[in-house]
Design a protein around this motif. Structure first.
Motif, PDB file in Angstrom:
ATOM      1  N   ALA A  33      17.875   4.448   3.862  1.00  0.00           N
ATOM      2  CA  ALA A  33      16.513   3.807   3.949  1.00  0.00           C
ATOM      3  C   ALA A  33      16.619   2.560   3.116  1.00  0.00           C
ATOM      4  CB  ALA A  33      15.321   4.637   3.456  1.00  0.00           C
ATOM      5  N   ALA A  34      16.022   1.469   3.704  1.00  0.00           N
ATOM      6  CA  ALA A  34      16.103   0.083   2.961  1.00  0.00           C
ATOM      7  C   ALA A  34      14.742  -0.366   2.749  1.00  0.00           C
ATOM      8  CB  ALA A  34      16.921  -0.983   3.821  1.00  0.00           C
ATOM      9  N   THR A  35      13.796   0.256   3.384  1.00  0.00           N
ATOM     10  CA  THR A  35      12.191  -0.375   3.012  1.00  0.00           C
ATOM     11  C   THR A  35      11.393   0.716   3.067  1.00  0.00           C
ATOM     12  OG1 THR A  35      11.495  -0.409   5.106  1.00  0.00           O
ATOM     13  CG2 THR A  35      12.879  -2.385   4.422  1.00  0.00           C
ATOM     14  N   SER A  36      10.328   0.716   2.232  1.00  0.00           N
ATOM     15  CA  SER A  36       9.339   1.831   1.980  1.00  0.00           C
ATOM     16  C   SER A  36       8.718   2.033   3.425  1.00  0.00           C
ATOM     17  CB  SER A  36       8.347   1.505   1.330  1.00  0.00           C
ATOM     18  OG  SER A  36       7.668   0.131   1.414  1.00  0.00           O
ATOM     19  N   SER A  37       8.669   0.854   4.424  1.00  0.00           N
ATOM     20  CA  SER A  37       7.916   1.108   5.610  1.00  0.00           C
ATOM     21  C   SER A  37       8.988   2.007   6.566  1.00  0.00           C
ATOM     22  CB  SER A  37       7.712  -0.233   6.109  1.00  0.00           C
ATOM     23  OG  SER A  37       9.017  -0.873   6.170  1.00  0.00           O
TER      24      SER A  37
ATOM     25  N   ILE B  36      10.330   4.464   5.916  1.00  0.00           N
ATOM     26  CA  ILE B  36       9.996   6.012   5.561  1.00  0.00           C
ATOM     27  C   ILE B  36       8.697   6.387   6.016  1.00  0.00           C
ATOM     28  CG2 ILE B  36       9.817   7.766   3.545  1.00  0.00           C
ATOM     29  CD1 ILE B  36      11.443   5.838   1.722  1.00  0.00           C
TER      30      ILE B  36
ATOM     31  N   THR C 246       0.808  -1.268   0.037  1.00  0.00           N
ATOM     32  CA  THR C 246       0.006   0.002   0.013  1.00  0.00           C
ATOM     33  C   THR C 246       0.865   1.358   0.045  1.00  0.00           C
ATOM     34  OG1 THR C 246      -0.146   0.144   2.485  1.00  0.00           O
ATOM     35  CG2 THR C 246      -1.850  -1.126   1.401  1.00  0.00           C
ATOM     36  N   HIS C 247       2.118   1.173   0.426  1.00  0.00           N
ATOM     37  CA  HIS C 247       2.832   2.507   0.746  1.00  0.00           C
ATOM     38  C   HIS C 247       4.013   2.883  -0.272  1.00  0.00           C
ATOM     39  CE1 HIS C 247       5.339   0.333   3.365  1.00  0.00           C
ATOM     40  NE2 HIS C 247       4.320   0.216   4.163  1.00  0.00           N
TER      41      HIS C 247
ATOM     42  N   ILE D  13       7.657   2.717  -6.156  1.00  0.00           N
ATOM     43  CA  ILE D  13       9.203   2.609  -6.177  1.00  0.00           C
ATOM     44  C   ILE D  13       9.470   2.845  -7.678  1.00  0.00           C
ATOM     45  CG2 ILE D  13      11.422   1.518  -5.461  1.00  0.00           C
ATOM     46  CD1 ILE D  13       9.748   2.048  -3.075  1.00  0.00           C
TER      47      ILE D  13
END
Lengths: 338, 338
Positions: free
Chosen positions: A247-251, A253, A211-212, A215
């Motif tokens: 940052a390594a994951t969208s979560s 951020i 959902t977030h 990329i």
């Protein structure tokens, strides 16, 4: 003051309404709501006037949502209408706006022909006094914010753009695949970017179940000099772009935005993932994350300012940035992920 | 006959066991099982001899799983051991195999130093009589099968590889993120491919929440002539690669494999998504899907054949292809998605 209304109080509309309400040159005269749901209640709780179709007023009143008038009356009050209707509905609304002699700002879900395709950093001046403007979609906005500064400093031979799309927004309960990856060759993004800036580009999109953040990955071939990693930092120092190196994951951020107390965890900016930088010969690979719900909010505000010729580009962008807290969010995210 | 055992009867091990059992030059002497679970029961139902740690025999017997002996006894029966243990365990097992004077085939989860990095199409001859071979991982196998024919016909200047990884395999109950996208810059795939074939390459991996197929994208810069779409069909006509032109989701490929009645919906091949082909100047963009559970099965069989010098490359690949039904699966998938 520019009288502005928001027609379609959904993902984009609610955010633009908040921003419009806070802007010193804009008076938010209200928003339209077509169903008496939680969004309508919360809009009223936040002091926003709600206008509804004539026949629906009863449904709103019985839910305790105060109604300020009809949608028709709302449109009449506005100088500029932000149309954030579902994709394709804006095209029908445009006829109404035209009859009423109103200006309007549409979203990227509408076809390009509906108005001037707009990105504040790229073509604000073209939008001065334009009656109909189309803020390009979230990913296209991300590409424009990143490619425009690059084209000013370097010569781009070609961009291959590959997008990992989110399957659905957080507030969606349906509409996304559960497990599959779906691809669309020759996605609209390349031609959409090209409706704003002049850059040779091809694009493809892969939709995945999360959902977030979208990329995006760019494979840029330069003609001659290419930017190094340090040049990237320099080039985007004063842009509506955050530069994240760890940052390594969208979560991560999203979590940072929540921890910073940002309303709806909106950050309004693409995040250049500097740690994805790879280079070879004249080519560079670079990825960025797009907060799909909020990135176009600044552009909607700047589009209103431009079509009413209320400020210059620099002044408008600075004012919008300040009211949304963009420089502060940028600084904090960049520090957190430095 | 080559006596072969499978040590580690998981995702890869169970598939290699099936293939080994069907091969005319191989005798499957048994598999090792460390827990008395459904996999152990089903192995017995399919006539596979199960060997267990001495101290665990009781647990298996009380579950009604007939035990044929200890793991130690299993290893002693084999000429070649297929080690399909969890990542990193193979390194410890190698010491045991060496003491016993056994040959072994390891998987891509082990470090490159454990044995010759192997892809049948790319370096079968190097593997002749090698005691320790490492079948490279699923995506690396996909890249090798696709890049090797390309390097034979065209001159590749550089490959940027961008991978959309599945979050977990179907049989995993944990280990994957639920909603986030996770990226790993400078993923191992480029150096892993380079341990098999000589091609300039950089790679990145994005992990997303779905279970079937990795989706790889290559941005290939050619030195001089580049392949057109038709050339792609020609080049891969007789390769372990399926060419799909109308698939638009990974689930469609899985569904087709199920409808064709393939065991475990295994197709053993990367699927080149021909409709993703884009070209500009000397560069080509092309994506392919990797069935991560089954693609390395043919290579495991060919590695056994090579290290026992039982056949030539052509004969081994043809024999393996036939026993797994690869030409037939390729033909049917290509027709279905033409």
């Amino acid at each position: 003051m520019i009288n502005v209304c928001v027609n379609g109080y959904g993902t984009i509309g609610k955010r633009v309404a908040d921003a419009a309400k806070a802007h010193s040159k804009i008076r938010l005269v209200g928003v339209s709501k077509y169903s008496a749901d939680a969004d309508a209640s919360i809009a009223r709780m936040q002091g926003i006037d709600v206008f509804v179709p004539k026949e629906s007023a009863g449904a709103f009143e019985s839910k305790g949502v105060e109604v300020s008038g009809t949608v028709e009356e709302l449109l009449d009050k506005a100088d500029s209408i932000v149309d954030a209707s579902p994709d394709g509905v804006g095209r029908k609304n445009r006829v109404v706006y035209e009859e009423k002699g109103k200006k309007a700002v549409f979203q990227g879900g509408e076809e390009a022909g509906i108005g001037l395709s707009f990105n504040a950093r790229s073509n604000f001046e073209k939008a001065l006094n334009q009656n109909f403007i189309r803020v390009v979609s979230c990913n296209t906005t991300g590409y424009c914010r990143i490619l425009k500064p690059l084209t000013e400093r370097y010569k781009i031979k070609h961009v291959f753009a590959s997008l990992i799309r989110r399957g659905a927004d957080l507030n969606d309960a349906k509409g996304s695949q559960l497990n599959s990856v779906e691809w669309k060759a020759k996605s609209h993004h390349a031609s959409d970017v090209q409706s704003v800036i002049d850059v040779p580009m091809s694009s493809i999109a892969f939709k995945v179940p999360h959902t977030h953040s979208h990329i995006n990955s760019m494979f840029i071939e330069f003609d001659g000099e290419k930017p190094g990693k340090d040049d990237i930092y320099e080039l985007f120092r004063n842009e509506r772009v955050a530069l994240l190196n760890t940052a390594a994951t969208s979560s991560q951020i999203v979590e940072a935005a929540r921890d910073l107390g940002l309303k709806r965890y909106d950050i309004f900016m693409p995040c250049l993932l500097v740690n994805t930088y790879m280079a070879n010969g004249n080519s560079v690979f670079l990825s960025f994350a797009v907060p799909q719900e909020s990135i176009v909010v600044p552009e909607n505000i700047d589009a209103i300012i431009a079509q009413n010729s209320a400020m210059s580009r620099e002044e408008s962008m600075r004012t919008t940035d300040k009211l949304l807290g963009i420089p502060d969010i940028k600084e904090k995210l960049e520090k957190a992920f430095s």
